[in-house]
Scaffold this motif. Sequence first.
Motif, PDB file in Angstrom:
ATOM      1  N   VAL A  27      46.804  52.801  50.886  1.00  0.00           N
ATOM      2  CA  VAL A  27      46.713  51.605  51.744  1.00  0.00           C
ATOM      3  C   VAL A  27      47.532  50.514  51.068  1.00  0.00           C
ATOM      4  N   ASN A  28      48.618  50.137  51.683  1.00  0.00           N
ATOM      5  CA  ASN A  28      49.517  49.144  51.070  1.00  0.00           C
ATOM      6  C   ASN A  28      50.508  48.697  52.141  1.00  0.00           C
ATOM      7  N   PRO A  29      50.807  47.406  52.225  1.00  0.00           N
ATOM      8  CA  PRO A  29      51.802  46.992  53.225  1.00  0.00           C
ATOM      9  C   PRO A  29      53.199  47.507  52.917  1.00  0.00           C
TER      10      PRO A  29
ATOM     11  N   GLY B 106      46.488  48.892  47.238  1.00  0.00           N
ATOM     12  CA  GLY B 106      47.024  47.654  46.673  1.00  0.00           C
ATOM     13  C   GLY B 106      47.514  47.727  45.252  1.00  0.00           C
ATOM     14  N   THR B 107      48.158  48.832  44.902  1.00  0.00           N
ATOM     15  CA  THR B 107      48.789  48.883  43.569  1.00  0.00           C
ATOM     16  C   THR B 107      50.233  49.352  43.697  1.00  0.00           C
ATOM     17  N   SER B 108      51.104  48.756  42.864  1.00  0.00           N
ATOM     18  CA  SER B 108      52.509  49.182  42.869  1.00  0.00           C
ATOM     19  C   SER B 108      52.659  50.514  42.133  1.00  0.00           C
ATOM     20  N   ALA B 109      51.609  50.948  41.433  1.00  0.00           N
ATOM     21  CA  ALA B 109      51.608  52.212  40.683  1.00  0.00           C
ATOM     22  C   ALA B 109      52.761  52.273  39.685  1.00  0.00           C
TER      23      ALA B 109
ATOM     24  N   VAL C  28      52.175  50.856  36.460  1.00  0.00           N
ATOM     25  CA  VAL C  28      51.593  50.725  35.124  1.00  0.00           C
ATOM     26  C   VAL C  28      50.758  51.966  34.792  1.00  0.00           C
ATOM     27  N   TYR C  29      51.057  52.528  33.618  1.00  0.00           N
ATOM     28  CA  TYR C  29      50.372  53.733  33.153  1.00  0.00           C
ATOM     29  C   TYR C  29      49.302  53.360  32.135  1.00  0.00           C
ATOM     30  N   PRO C  30      48.249  54.129  32.003  1.00  0.00           N
ATOM     31  CA  PRO C  30      47.994  55.439  32.599  1.00  0.00           C
ATOM     32  C   PRO C  30      47.434  55.410  34.026  1.00  0.00           C
TER      33      PRO C  30
ATOM     34  N   TRP D 122      46.811  30.029  29.920  1.00  0.00           N
ATOM     35  CA  TRP D 122      47.158  30.839  31.096  1.00  0.00           C
ATOM     36  C   TRP D 122      45.904  31.522  31.655  1.00  0.00           C
ATOM     37  N   TYR D 123      45.072  32.076  30.765  1.00  0.00           N
ATOM     38  CA  TYR D 123      43.852  32.742  31.233  1.00  0.00           C
ATOM     39  C   TYR D 123      42.859  31.738  31.824  1.00  0.00           C
ATOM     40  N   ASP D 124      42.819  30.533  31.251  1.00  0.00           N
ATOM     41  CA  ASP D 124      41.912  29.511  31.791  1.00  0.00           C
ATOM     42  C   ASP D 124      42.330  29.150  33.223  1.00  0.00           C
ATOM     43  N   TRP D 125      43.644  29.041  33.430  1.00  0.00           N
ATOM     44  CA  TRP D 125      44.186  28.746  34.770  1.00  0.00           C
ATOM     45  C   TRP D 125      43.834  29.877  35.740  1.00  0.00           C
ATOM     46  N   ARG D 126      43.990  31.131  35.282  1.00  0.00           N
ATOM     47  CA  ARG D 126      43.668  32.264  36.162  1.00  0.00           C
ATOM     48  C   ARG D 126      42.175  32.347  36.440  1.00  0.00           C
ATOM     49  N   ARG D 127      41.363  32.070  35.420  1.00  0.00           N
ATOM     50  CA  ARG D 127      39.905  32.089  35.620  1.00  0.00           C
ATOM     51  C   ARG D 127      39.500  31.062  36.667  1.00  0.00           C
TER      52      ARG D 127
ATOM     53  N   THR E 145      49.050  38.586  43.019  1.00  0.00           N
ATOM     54  CA  THR E 145      49.387  39.904  42.468  1.00  0.00           C
ATOM     55  C   THR E 145      50.313  39.674  41.266  1.00  0.00           C
ATOM     56  N   PHE E 146      50.843  40.754  40.703  1.00  0.00           N
ATOM     57  CA  PHE E 146      51.709  40.626  39.529  1.00  0.00           C
ATOM     58  C   PHE E 146      53.189  40.692  39.884  1.00  0.00           C
ATOM     59  N   ARG E 147      53.540  41.630  40.779  1.00  0.00           N
ATOM     60  CA  ARG E 147      54.961  41.939  40.942  1.00  0.00           C
ATOM     61  C   ARG E 147      55.561  41.582  42.293  1.00  0.00           C
ATOM     62  N   GLY E 148      54.761  41.300  43.284  1.00  0.00           N
ATOM     63  CA  GLY E 148      55.324  41.021  44.613  1.00  0.00           C
ATOM     64  C   GLY E 148      55.848  39.597  44.713  1.00  0.00           C
TER      65      GLY E 148
ATOM     66  N   PHE F  43      49.649  44.961  27.482  1.00  0.00           N
ATOM     67  CA  PHE F  43      50.711  45.965  27.327  1.00  0.00           C
ATOM     68  C   PHE F  43      50.743  46.452  25.874  1.00  0.00           C
ATOM     69  N   GLY F  44      50.911  47.763  25.726  1.00  0.00           N
ATOM     70  CA  GLY F  44      50.971  48.364  24.389  1.00  0.00           C
ATOM     71  C   GLY F  44      49.597  48.665  23.823  1.00  0.00           C
ATOM     72  N   GLU F  45      48.524  48.260  24.523  1.00  0.00           N
ATOM     73  CA  GLU F  45      47.168  48.582  24.067  1.00  0.00           C
ATOM     74  C   GLU F  45      46.633  49.748  24.896  1.00  0.00           C
ATOM     75  N   SER F  46      45.722  50.493  24.280  1.00  0.00           N
ATOM     76  CA  SER F  46      45.168  51.653  24.987  1.00  0.00           C
ATOM     77  C   SER F  46      44.043  51.213  25.912  1.00  0.00           C
TER      78      SER F  46
ATOM     79  N   GLY G 211      44.313  48.068  42.960  1.00  0.00           N
ATOM     80  CA  GLY G 211      45.147  47.181  42.165  1.00  0.00           C
ATOM     81  C   GLY G 211      45.089  45.778  42.743  1.00  0.00           C
ATOM     82  N   ALA G 212      45.972  44.940  42.233  1.00  0.00           N
ATOM     83  CA  ALA G 212      45.934  43.511  42.556  1.00  0.00           C
ATOM     84  C   ALA G 212      45.967  43.241  44.061  1.00  0.00           C
ATOM     85  N   GLY G 213      46.618  44.127  44.840  1.00  0.00           N
ATOM     86  CA  GLY G 213      46.754  43.907  46.281  1.00  0.00           C
ATOM     87  C   GLY G 213      45.422  43.819  47.002  1.00  0.00           C
TER      88      GLY G 213
HETATM   89  C1  BJW Z   1      48.674  44.597  48.986  1.00  0.00           C
HETATM   90  C2  BJW Z   1      48.381  43.409  49.607  1.00  0.00           C
HETATM   91  C3  BJW Z   1      47.293  43.419  50.460  1.00  0.00           C
HETATM   92  C4  BJW Z   1      50.055  43.035  48.367  1.00  0.00           C
HETATM   93  N1  BJW Z   1      46.604  44.547  50.641  1.00  0.00           N
HETATM   94  N2  BJW Z   1      47.979  45.702  49.184  1.00  0.00           N
HETATM   95  C5  BJW Z   1      55.357  55.457  30.599  1.00  0.00           C
HETATM   96  C6  BJW Z   1      54.209  56.222  30.608  1.00  0.00           C
HETATM   97  C7  BJW Z   1      53.010  55.712  30.111  1.00  0.00           C
HETATM   98  C8  BJW Z   1      52.938  54.419  29.621  1.00  0.00           C
HETATM   99  C9  BJW Z   1      54.080  53.663  29.622  1.00  0.00           C
HETATM  100  C10 BJW Z   1      55.269  54.174  30.076  1.00  0.00           C
HETATM  101  N3  BJW Z   1      56.214  53.221  29.914  1.00  0.00           N
HETATM  102  C11 BJW Z   1      55.627  52.115  29.389  1.00  0.00           C
HETATM  103  C12 BJW Z   1      54.323  52.358  29.207  1.00  0.00           C
HETATM  104  C13 BJW Z   1      53.359  51.380  28.686  1.00  0.00           C
HETATM  105  C14 BJW Z   1      52.782  50.396  29.674  1.00  0.00           C
HETATM  106  C15 BJW Z   1      53.349  50.539  31.072  1.00  0.00           C
HETATM  107  O1  BJW Z   1      52.831  51.237  31.906  1.00  0.00           O
HETATM  108  N4  BJW Z   1      54.410  49.828  31.351  1.00  0.00           N
HETATM  109  C16 BJW Z   1      55.033  49.886  32.679  1.00  0.00           C
HETATM  110  C17 BJW Z   1      55.267  48.477  33.195  1.00  0.00           C
HETATM  111  C18 BJW Z   1      56.270  50.742  32.594  1.00  0.00           C
HETATM  112  N5  BJW Z   1      51.369  50.648  29.699  1.00  0.00           N
HETATM  113  C19 BJW Z   1      50.564  50.147  28.777  1.00  0.00           C
HETATM  114  O2  BJW Z   1      50.969  49.467  27.849  1.00  0.00           O
HETATM  115  C20 BJW Z   1      49.099  50.499  28.946  1.00  0.00           C
HETATM  116  N6  BJW Z   1      48.608  51.073  27.769  1.00  0.00           N
HETATM  117  C21 BJW Z   1      49.036  52.262  27.334  1.00  0.00           C
HETATM  118  O3  BJW Z   1      49.863  52.929  27.926  1.00  0.00           O
HETATM  119  O4  BJW Z   1      48.426  52.661  26.174  1.00  0.00           O
HETATM  120  C22 BJW Z   1      49.026  53.708  25.432  1.00  0.00           C
HETATM  121  C23 BJW Z   1      50.008  53.028  24.500  1.00  0.00           C
HETATM  122  C24 BJW Z   1      49.520  52.495  23.345  1.00  0.00           C
HETATM  123  C25 BJW Z   1      50.432  51.876  22.480  1.00  0.00           C
HETATM  124  C26 BJW Z   1      51.786  51.768  22.827  1.00  0.00           C
HETATM  125  C27 BJW Z   1      52.238  52.288  24.036  1.00  0.00           C
HETATM  126  C28 BJW Z   1      51.333  52.928  24.888  1.00  0.00           C
HETATM  127  C29 BJW Z   1      48.283  49.239  29.192  1.00  0.00           C
HETATM  128  C30 BJW Z   1      48.684  48.559  30.418  1.00  0.00           C
HETATM  129  C31 BJW Z   1      47.837  47.324  30.627  1.00  0.00           C
HETATM  130  C32 BJW Z   1      48.391  46.536  31.776  1.00  0.00           C
HETATM  131  N7  BJW Z   1      47.762  45.326  31.856  1.00  0.00           N
HETATM  132  C33 BJW Z   1      48.109  44.422  32.975  1.00  0.00           C
HETATM  133  C34 BJW Z   1      47.965  42.981  32.522  1.00  0.00           C
HETATM  134  C35 BJW Z   1      46.598  42.606  32.231  1.00  0.00           C
HETATM  135  C36 BJW Z   1      46.673  41.163  32.002  1.00  0.00           C
HETATM  136  C37 BJW Z   1      45.794  40.434  32.951  1.00  0.00           C
HETATM  137  O5  BJW Z   1      45.473  40.828  34.077  1.00  0.00           O
HETATM  138  O6  BJW Z   1      45.486  39.406  32.507  1.00  0.00           O
HETATM  139  O7  BJW Z   1      47.286  44.752  34.077  1.00  0.00           O
HETATM  140  S1  BJW Z   1      49.753  44.547  33.595  1.00  0.00           S
HETATM  141  C38 BJW Z   1      49.318  44.206  35.254  1.00  0.00           C
HETATM  142  O8  BJW Z   1      49.760  45.357  35.994  1.00  0.00           O
HETATM  143  C39 BJW Z   1      47.778  44.191  35.311  1.00  0.00           C
HETATM  144  C40 BJW Z   1      47.525  45.113  36.470  1.00  0.00           C
HETATM  145  O9  BJW Z   1      46.221  45.663  36.376  1.00  0.00           O
HETATM  146  C41 BJW Z   1      48.621  46.124  36.357  1.00  0.00           C
HETATM  147  C42 BJW Z   1      48.903  46.875  37.630  1.00  0.00           C
HETATM  148  O10 BJW Z   1      49.409  46.010  38.615  1.00  0.00           O
HETATM  149  P1  BJW Z   1      49.019  46.244  40.137  1.00  0.00           P
HETATM  150  O11 BJW Z   1      47.580  46.117  40.295  1.00  0.00           O
HETATM  151  O12 BJW Z   1      49.639  47.489  40.612  1.00  0.00           O
HETATM  152  O13 BJW Z   1      49.688  44.952  40.819  1.00  0.00           O
HETATM  153  P2  BJW Z   1      51.180  44.735  41.364  1.00  0.00           P
HETATM  154  O14 BJW Z   1      51.368  43.285  41.504  1.00  0.00           O
HETATM  155  O15 BJW Z   1      52.160  45.482  40.549  1.00  0.00           O
HETATM  156  O16 BJW Z   1      51.174  45.420  42.803  1.00  0.00           O
HETATM  157  C43 BJW Z   1      50.436  44.878  43.872  1.00  0.00           C
HETATM  158  C44 BJW Z   1      50.539  45.814  45.059  1.00  0.00           C
HETATM  159  O17 BJW Z   1      49.707  45.310  46.076  1.00  0.00           O
HETATM  160  C45 BJW Z   1      51.951  45.924  45.650  1.00  0.00           C
HETATM  161  O18 BJW Z   1      52.266  47.285  45.864  1.00  0.00           O
HETATM  162  C46 BJW Z   1      51.838  45.184  46.983  1.00  0.00           C
HETATM  163  O19 BJW Z   1      52.679  45.740  48.008  1.00  0.00           O
HETATM  164  C47 BJW Z   1      50.398  45.382  47.310  1.00  0.00           C
HETATM  165  N8  BJW Z   1      49.818  44.349  48.173  1.00  0.00           N
HETATM  166  N9  BJW Z   1      49.335  42.450  49.177  1.00  0.00           N
HETATM  167  C48 BJW Z   1      47.017  45.667  49.970  1.00  0.00           C
HETATM  168  N10 BJW Z   1      46.956  42.273  51.108  1.00  0.00           N
END
Ligand code: BJW
Length: 251
Positions: free
Chosen positions: A218-220, A193-196, A198-200, A72-77, A40-43, A167-170, A29-31
């Motif tokens: 592996v995560n701090p 490095g993921t907060s775990a 976001v599903y799936p 926003w995406y241009d800034w991130r890119r 990252t997204f949530r820290g 979000f909301g997309e498969s 994940g983002a970490g």
């Molecule tokens: C370090 C570190 C270092 C720091 N070293 N570590 C229940 C069950 C199933 C689904 C859902 C549900 N409830 C809701 C849903 C839907 C939703 C979801 O999961 N929501 C939750 C927030 C509750 N999911 C979806 O919508 C997904 N699609 C889906 O389920 O399809 C079926 C469906 C269809 C139609 C309707 C409903 C459902 C799609 C999810 C897509 C997420 N996309 C994003 C944004 C992309 C935009 C972009 O990047 O431009 O993806 S969200 C964002 O979170 C991004 C990331 O990939 C994702 C995960 O984040 P990640 O990687 O875990 O980052 P952080 O910041 O959260 O954590 C960082 C970690 O790193 C921390 O733990 C730190 O401690 C650690 N760290 N420094 C190692 N140096």
Amino acid sequence: MTGPDHIAERIETAADALRAATRVAVLTGAGVSADSGVPTFRGPGGLWRNFRPEDLATPEAFERDPQLVWEWYDWRRQKIASAKPNAGHIALVELEEIVPDLTLITQNVDGLHEAAGSKHVIELHGCIWRVRCPAEGTVAENRQVPLSEIPPHCRCGSLVRPDIVWFGESVPGEAIAAACHAAEEAEVMLVVGTSALVYPAAALPLLTSQRDGAVIEVNPEPTMLSELTHLGLRGRGAEILPQLVAAVRRE
Ligand code: BJW
């Protein structure tokens, strides 16, 4: 797997499990990119601390205001374009060279695993360096930084969108099927490095654990997964992963 207290011992225990494994899955994940300067997204300092996901990372947001979303995406890119793979990304390339069958599943859209040299990568949430034309149904690479036109258009004249799962997309069917298969087959899953939250993606380590595979995190910080985890290596990816791979090599 036992749970020794000292980090060096924990790394040795994790290395033993990886060395004994034929099939390993890695979920990142983002970490893992935090040490490359990618937010990252949530820290603390995370993107969702300053921006609302519903304004920027949903199909509805894009329909409402494509200009804002693309700015926003241009800034991130621009941020990602200046980032380089860190020691954690590189250690995962080395691990792929050691383990007979390693699948790297990433939620990251930054392309840094591929830039480091990882070969077998599944991108669950797409890639920031690709654009998709909803009208034509085509996907194209676009590495222009900064973009010359915001929002950008396809040669057919339609607006293109980032090839990213909002979000909301498969998650693309092929990607999630391949990720589930790798998770189910893995004797060890390394979660980095993921907060775990976001599903799936967050459900994948459960698939490994249900089949008696070991989950190593592996995560701090502790996460939603930590209770399920057999071994937690508390620390930064860029610090822990090179030590872990060096320990796997040592025999
Ligand atoms: C370090 C570190 C270092 C720091 N070293 N570590 C229940 C069950 C199933 C689904 C859902 C549900 N409830 C809701 C849903 C839907 C939703 C979801 O999961 N929501 C939750 C927030 C509750 N999911 C979806 O919508 C997904 N699609 C889906 O389920 O399809 C079926 C469906 C269809 C139609 C309707 C409903 C459902 C799609 C999810 C897509 C997420 N996309 C994003 C944004 C992309 C935009 C972009 O990047 O431009 O993806 S969200 C964002 O979170 C991004 C990331 O990939 C994702 C995960 O984040 P990640 O990687 O875990 O980052 P952080 O910041 O959260 O954590 C960082 C970690 O790193 C921390 O733990 C730190 O401690 C650690 N760290 N420094 C190692 N140096």
